[in-house]
Design a protein around this motif. Structure first.
Motif, PDB file in Angstrom:
ATOM      1  N   ILE A 170      40.490  61.597  89.759  1.00 18.63           N
ATOM      2  CA  ILE A 170      41.867  61.453  89.278  1.00 18.63           C
ATOM      3  C   ILE A 170      42.649  60.511  90.178  1.00 18.63           C
ATOM      4  O   ILE A 170      43.387  59.643  89.701  1.00 18.63           O
ATOM      5  N   TRP A 171      42.467  60.669  91.490  1.00 23.96           N
ATOM      6  CA  TRP A 171      43.150  59.791  92.451  1.00 23.96           C
ATOM      7  C   TRP A 171      42.501  58.404  92.492  1.00 23.96           C
ATOM      8  O   TRP A 171      43.187  57.382  92.499  1.00 23.96           O
ATOM      9  N   GLU A 172      41.189  58.393  92.500  1.00 27.05           N
ATOM     10  CA  GLU A 172      40.474  57.132  92.706  1.00 27.05           C
ATOM     11  C   GLU A 172      40.555  56.193  91.509  1.00 27.05           C
ATOM     12  O   GLU A 172      40.309  54.997  91.647  1.00 27.05           O
ATOM     13  N   ARG A 173      40.919  56.724  90.333  1.00 24.32           N
ATOM     14  CA  ARG A 173      40.986  55.871  89.147  1.00 24.32           C
ATOM     15  C   ARG A 173      41.919  54.685  89.379  1.00 24.32           C
ATOM     16  O   ARG A 173      41.619  53.552  89.003  1.00 24.32           O
ATOM     17  N   GLY A 176      45.870  56.123  93.498  1.00 22.00           N
ATOM     18  CA  GLY A 176      47.197  56.714  93.681  1.00 22.00           C
ATOM     19  C   GLY A 176      48.345  55.926  93.103  1.00 22.00           C
ATOM     20  O   GLY A 176      49.491  56.391  93.129  1.00 22.00           O
ATOM     21  N   HIS A 177      48.092  54.740  92.581  1.00 21.83           N
ATOM     22  CA  HIS A 177      49.187  53.924  92.035  1.00 21.83           C
ATOM     23  C   HIS A 177      49.846  54.583  90.829  1.00 21.83           C
ATOM     24  O   HIS A 177      50.999  54.259  90.509  1.00 21.83           O
ATOM     25  N   ASP A 178      49.136  55.470  90.143  1.00 22.61           N
ATOM     26  CA  ASP A 178      49.708  56.123  88.969  1.00 22.61           C
ATOM     27  C   ASP A 178      50.280  57.500  89.292  1.00 22.61           C
ATOM     28  O   ASP A 178      50.725  58.210  88.395  1.00 22.61           O
ATOM     29  N   ASN A 213      50.665  54.017  98.044  1.00 21.75           N
ATOM     30  CA  ASN A 213      50.642  53.647  96.625  1.00 21.75           C
ATOM     31  C   ASN A 213      51.446  54.590  95.740  1.00 21.75           C
ATOM     32  O   ASN A 213      51.665  54.298  94.566  1.00 21.75           O
ATOM     33  N   LEU A 214      51.869  55.719  96.295  1.00 19.34           N
ATOM     34  CA  LEU A 214      52.654  56.674  95.521  1.00 19.34           C
ATOM     35  C   LEU A 214      54.007  56.096  95.107  1.00 19.34           C
ATOM     36  O   LEU A 214      54.588  55.266  95.816  1.00 19.34           O
ATOM     37  N   THR A 215      54.524  56.561  93.983  1.00 19.44           N
ATOM     38  CA  THR A 215      55.916  56.322  93.629  1.00 19.44           C
ATOM     39  C   THR A 215      56.693  57.588  93.976  1.00 19.44           C
ATOM     40  O   THR A 215      56.377  58.667  93.474  1.00 19.44           O
ATOM     41  N   ALA A 216      57.657  57.459  94.864  1.00 23.09           N
ATOM     42  CA  ALA A 216      58.409  58.615  95.351  1.00 23.09           C
ATOM     43  C   ALA A 216      59.865  58.510  94.928  1.00 23.09           C
ATOM     44  O   ALA A 216      60.519  57.489  95.175  1.00 23.09           O
ATOM     45  N   MET A 217      60.361  59.552  94.288  1.00 15.97           N
ATOM     46  CA  MET A 217      61.783  59.642  93.983  1.00 15.97           C
ATOM     47  C   MET A 217      62.473  60.423  95.084  1.00 15.97           C
ATOM     48  O   MET A 217      61.982  61.478  95.509  1.00 15.97           O
TER      49      MET A 217
END
Length: 464
Positions: A170-173, A176-178, A213-217
């Motif tokens: 799930i992460w490696e797909r 982490g960008h998604d 690579n995470l999107t953080a709010m």
């Protein structure tokens, strides 16, 4: 506060069980919503490029953290504010829309709301984005105020190890960008350099290369990183249906503005020159009486005010969970001053908007360069006033002179623009009515913008 001791013993035993059931039911909630969405062609079409998969995390990353709500001796007990899925207790028995909301519970509020999101999928390969229900701000308390304070570089490593060991595909797909999550504290609290020895303040969660690579709010972002995006602080206003929302809007429109400007906050009592001290001095020396005939004539031209400046003393956090203390004065004020404090942003900015009170900013970092998703940057002059703090603190510019110089016709237009923002900065109550859901709130906008951000990131990856 005195009421905490009366509530916690009864409330938390029930709340613990309730939240346990909430998290346990999250997977089944996903399944139900997904099946319903896919069985309805119109809904399925609406969900194109909007499917979200909720990552199933062990309780130690969310639920268990709530059970430690009173275990940080240097931090306020937040147990009373877990009620109503993180909205807090109602301000009074007959309230339908007002709660004692603590900003720290924004992670729980988002988690609860995302379980109602109409485009959930239980297939990670079909998802356009993956939500991590990790209560990072609550977890950070053990590093900021607890026994682990000297190991803050480790904050997040346990989560990263889990993501790589449990269904690593799930992460490696997309590496982490998604993936995205919500942090209920300013980004600065998660930005301590990894090589600080000893640690100074904060954790290093956002400094870990594993999470770049995470999107953080966050409620407040740093000026430069691309991984984080600011979303509104939660106010205490959470209507559950359109009738309650529209009733509040009508009250805001009808409210008689008897104060020209208001400052609700603390600070400014020391001798060091700063914007809060300048505001306090100007307010304390501003009166409407027979000796101020020049100012009084200006006041009469621009409207009938009984006060030039109204101060609501919120020192020592007395206003934080008591919206009644400051919302009524905000309803009665034309302009609400938003000086920076420990950090540039203020929850009060969104309280003021909710009250139809025109915000006055002294730094662009307070809002204009922060909340681009929710407050249109190209419209700031139409919904707020900007006065550089240096002009006030060091050059003697009077805030009152600036505000009294704005024509009444412009003030009316600005207030209307502010009122139009109210649905965009509020977090409506979970389980709200369908008619209210037709108005996108702060959560809806944040999710839409996050999905677009992730789409753009993945598109850029393919281009390169």
């Amino acid at each position: 506060m005195a009421y905490k001791n009366r509530i916690v013993p009864i409330f938390f035993s029930v709340a613990t069980l309730f939240f346990l059931l909430l998290i346990i039911d999250s997977s089944s909630s996903q399944q139900t919503l997904t099946v319903e969405s896919r069985s309805n062609p119109a809904t399925s079409e609406d969900c194109n490029n909007r499917w979200i998969y909720i990552r199933n995390l062990p309780y130690r990353f969310n639920l268990d953290l709530l059970t430690n709500c009173s275990e940080y001796p240097l931090f306020d007990d937040f147990c009373p504010y877990l009620a109503n899925h993180g909205l807090g207790q109602k301000t009074h028995g007959r309230s339908h829309s007002w709660y004692r909301t603590d900003p720290l519970l924004l992670e729980l509020i988002f988690h609860t709301r995302i379980l109602e999101y109409p485009c959930l999928t239980n297939d990670p390969d079909a998802a356009n984005a993956v939500f991590l229900p990790y209560y990072a701000a609550i977890d950070s308390l053990r590093y900021l105020y607890g026994p682990d304070v000297n190991s803050s570089f480790q904050h997040g490593l346990d989560l990263f190890e889990f993501l790589h060991s449990d269904e690593p595909g799930i992460w490696e797909r997309h590496m982490g960008h998604d993936h995205f999550l919500i942090l209920a504290r300013p980004a600065w609290d998660f930005s301590q350099p990894l090589d600080n020895d000893p640690p100074i303040w904060g954790t290093s969660f956002l400094e870990l290369p594993e999470f770049y690579n995470l999107t953080a709010m966050v409620p407040e972002g740093r000026p430069w990183p691309l991984q984080e995006h600011a979303v509104p602080y939660p106010t205490s206003f959470h209507p559950q249906n359109l009738a309650y929302f529209e009733a509040w809007i009508q009250r805001v429109k009808r409210s008689r503005r008897t104060s020209l400007m208001l400052f609700a906050g603390g600070g400014g009592i020391g001798s060091t020159p700063n914007i809060r001290r300048s505001i306090r001095n100007e307010c304390e020396h501003s009166t409407i009486n027979n000796n101020v005939t020049a100012n009084f004539s200006i006041i009469r031209t621009n409207g009938v005010y009984s006060k030039l400046c109204h101060m609501v003393d919120c020192s020592n956090g007395v206003c934080e969970h008591d919206p009644i203390r400051y919302m009524k004065p905000m309803l009665q004020a034309t302009f609400c001053l938003q000086p920076p404090g420990d950090t540039p942003t203020r929850r009060s900015t969104f309280d003021a908007i909710t009250a139809g009170c025109i915000p006055v900013f002294f730094e662009e970092l307070t809002a204009k360069t922060q909340y681009r998703w929710h407050l249109p940057a190209d419209k700031y002059s139409e919904l707020s006033v900007f006065i550089p703090k240096e002009e006030v603190v060091f050059k003697g510019l009077k805030i009152l002179d600036v505000l009294m110089g704005i024509p009444r016709s412009e003030v009316r237009k600005m207030r209307q623009s502010v009122i139009e923002l109210i649905p965009k900065v509020m977090y409506r109550r979970h389980g709200s009515s369908l008619d209210l859901r037709s108005k996108k709130d702060a959560f809806d906008i944040a999710i839409d913008k996050t999905l677009q951000t992730i789409k753009d990131k993945l598109g850029n990856m393919l281009d390169h």
